[in-house]
Structure formats: structure tokens, C-alpha cells
Design a protein around this motif. Structure first.
Motif, PDB file in Angstrom:
ATOM      1  N   LEU A   1      -3.972   4.032   5.020  1.00  0.00           N
ATOM      2  CA  LEU A   1      -2.933   4.732   5.183  1.00  0.00           C
ATOM      3  C   LEU A   1      -3.266   6.167   4.863  1.00  0.00           C
ATOM      4  O   LEU A   1      -2.634   7.023   5.510  1.00  0.00           O
ATOM      5  N   GLN A   2      -4.083   6.750   4.025  1.00  0.00           N
ATOM      6  CA  GLN A   2      -4.302   7.976   3.524  1.00  0.00           C
ATOM      7  C   GLN A   2      -4.981   8.441   4.896  1.00  0.00           C
ATOM      8  O   GLN A   2      -5.056   9.754   5.051  1.00  0.00           O
TER       9      GLN A   2
ATOM     10  N   GLY B   1       0.956  -1.115   0.136  1.00  0.00           N
ATOM     11  CA  GLY B   1      -0.059  -0.115   0.024  1.00  0.00           C
ATOM     12  C   GLY B   1       0.841   1.314  -0.198  1.00  0.00           C
ATOM     13  O   GLY B   1       2.007   1.332   0.553  1.00  0.00           O
ATOM     14  N   THR B   2       0.390   2.152  -0.690  1.00  0.00           N
ATOM     15  CA  THR B   2       1.308   3.597  -0.802  1.00  0.00           C
ATOM     16  C   THR B   2       0.325   4.666  -0.689  1.00  0.00           C
ATOM     17  O   THR B   2      -0.903   4.753  -0.955  1.00  0.00           O
ATOM     18  N   ALA B   3       0.788   5.763   0.278  1.00  0.00           N
ATOM     19  CA  ALA B   3      -0.038   7.039   0.421  1.00  0.00           C
ATOM     20  C   ALA B   3       1.118   8.050   0.696  1.00  0.00           C
ATOM     21  O   ALA B   3       2.143   7.576   1.090  1.00  0.00           O
ATOM     22  N   SER B   4       0.877   9.252   0.153  1.00  0.00           N
ATOM     23  CA  SER B   4       1.633  10.424   0.515  1.00  0.00           C
ATOM     24  C   SER B   4       0.790  11.700   0.588  1.00  0.00           C
ATOM     25  O   SER B   4      -0.212  11.714   0.124  1.00  0.00           O
TER      26      SER B   4
ATOM     27  N   ALA C   1      -3.870  -2.799   5.623  1.00  0.00           N
ATOM     28  CA  ALA C   1      -3.211  -1.690   5.428  1.00  0.00           C
ATOM     29  C   ALA C   1      -3.539  -1.206   3.963  1.00  0.00           C
ATOM     30  O   ALA C   1      -2.569  -0.925   3.591  1.00  0.00           O
TER      31      ALA C   1
ATOM     32  N   ASP D   1      -4.299   1.307   0.656  1.00  0.00           N
ATOM     33  CA  ASP D   1      -4.165   2.742   0.521  1.00  0.00           C
ATOM     34  C   ASP D   1      -5.132   3.692   1.273  1.00  0.00           C
ATOM     35  O   ASP D   1      -4.768   4.696   1.562  1.00  0.00           O
TER      36      ASP D   1
END
Lengths: 90, 157
Positions: B123-124, A84-87, B118, B120
Motif C-alpha cells: 500500500l505504501q 493493511g494501512t498506509a497514509s 495488500a 502495508d
């Protein structure tokens, strides 16, 4: 023992010790040095410290089995590893 | 292996430690600071560090996923975080929160095994929680709330 001798031993010597230590503590530095919380970091300042990596020590993600090494996970590249990715920016 | 054995390998070999430093049983390095010498580490309040430590431990216990926090400086935060994840402990089953104060940027990554919970979106949520604290200048507060929000969202989505 005369009165004078008694006074010197039981009043003079303690008084001398108190005065020596009191005087030294006035002259010497009061604190051993700066402490980290004297000036805590806030985000309006530039980050000019070494990188930090924190995690919980003495904790296992697999409490029901013995932790062990040598899975070969190190061979995975980051593209295979990331789920998972978030920024964000502020 | 006896139950009390330490199985982790320390990051620094004991013979390479500087003068006055010792390796404790948990793998932490305990070092002296001479009288009158300035403190050179990152300046955080003990209270904030303890809160972060408690939060990390609690998050790990309720989710069985390792939470890792990184603070650093890099011109390309996204690429730096991607490269950092494989080097962290339990990377496959972990959530990495990386903050880059100089770039005003926060990046969160989850490992492959942890990604089913977990996601996206979860996590956001953590980033949203962190950014509101960062706006007030509180670095550790923001990181702590990000970890807390992500862990709670993983348990009860």
C-alpha cells in the motif's frame, strides 16, 4: 409559370429559410452550457464538491462462484475489518 | 436466478430519483441537465475518468480484489477512512484509496481477506506513486497510478 414566379419559388424560398436559421444561430447562445472539462479540477484549488466513491461496476471478486448476500459481514467493526494501512501527505 | 438478473440493490430507490433521472441496469444513475444550466458535479476530463475506470476494472480482474476510490473532505482523514471502509462494497476483500485534497492527505486501507497480499508495504508503494503526481496538481492521474501500482505489486510482489 413566369420566370419571376420560378425564381421566387426555387431561389427565394430556400434563401429565406437559410437566412432565418442563419440569423437565429447568430443571435442564440452557441453552446448548451458549461461542460465539466471546461475547467478541470487541479489540486491547487479547494475541493468544494460532494464526496465521490468509485469502483468498477459489473465486476465480481469471486468469478468462480455466484455472488450472494447476507454473509453478516456488516456486523464487523472497522478495527476487525482493516488488514493493511498506509497514509501519506504531499 | 437467471444469468442476466441484476443482483445489486441500488443506493437510491427509483421512486426517490429527481426529475429527469433514471436508474440504468448497472446501477448507475443517468440524469438530464437542462439547456443552459451549469454543471454542478466534480469537473474531471472524460479521458481521465475513462482511464480510471479501465484501471479499476483491470486491477480487479488481475487480483480478484475490489478496488474502491474515495475523494472527500474531512478534518481527520485517517479516522474518516477507517469509518468509511465498512460501508464500501466487498469491504472485507477490497483496497480503499481515499484522497482528501483539502487536507493534502491520502489514506489507503485493505480489508482483512485482501491483507495477505495488500500488505502495508504494498500500500505504501501506491502512496509513493500517487504523491509524485499530486505534486504536479493531477488528482486523477495520481489515483490511477496508485491503483495500478498496488494491483501490480499484489500480483507480482
Amino acid at each position: 409559370m413566369s420566370i419571376l414566379e420560378t425564381t421566387l419559388i426555387f431561389v427565394g424560398i430556400p434563401l429565406l429559410i437559410v437566412l432565418v436559421f442563419g440569423g437565429l444561430s447568430f443571435v442564440m447562445s452557441k453552446y448548451p452550457g458549461s461542460t465539466p472539462s471546461d475547467d478541470p479540477y487541479t489540486l491547487d484549488r479547494k475541493w468544494e464538491y460532494e464526496p465521490l466513491l468509485w469502483t468498477a461496476t459489473d465486476e465480481s471478486t469471486h468469478p468462480w462462484k455466484y455472488p450472494h448476500h447476507g454473509h453478516g459481514h456488516a456486523a464487523l467493526t472497522s478495527a476487525e475489518l482493516i488488514g493493511g494501512t498506509a497514509s501519506g501527505k504531499w | 436466478m437467471a444469468s442476466g438478473d441484476v443482483i445489486q440493490r441500488p443506493a437510491v430507490a427509483p421512486e426517490n430519483l429527481p426529475h429527469g433521472a433514471a436508474l440504468t441496469a448497472s446501477g448507475r444513475i443517468s440524469a438530464v441537465r437542462g439547456l443552459g444550466q451549469a454543471f454542478t458535479g466534480a469537473p474531471f476530463k472524460d479521458r481521465d475518468l475513462i482511464t480510471l475506470d479501465d484501471t479499476l476494472t483491470h486491477a480487479m480482474r488481475i487480483t480478484n480484489v475490489r478496488f474502491t476510490v474515495y475523494i472527500g473532505d474531512d478534518v481527520n482523514p485517517a479516522a474518516a477512512t477507517d469509518a468509511l471502509l465498512p460501508t464500501t462494497p466487498d469491504a472485507d476483500n477490497s483496497v480503499l484509496v481515499a484522497v482528501f485534497p483539502n487536507q493534502r492527505s491520502i489514506e489507503v486501507r485493505s480489508g482483512r481477506t485482501a491483507a495477505d497480499r495488500a500488505t502495508d508495504r504494498v500500500l505504501q508503494l501506491g502512496i509513493t506513486a500517487a504523491v509524485s503526481s499530486f505534486g504536479q496538481g493531477n488528482l486523477l492521474d495520481g489515483i490511477t497510478s496508485a491503483v495500478r501500482v498496488i494491483a501490480n505489486a499484489m500480483v507480482a510482489p
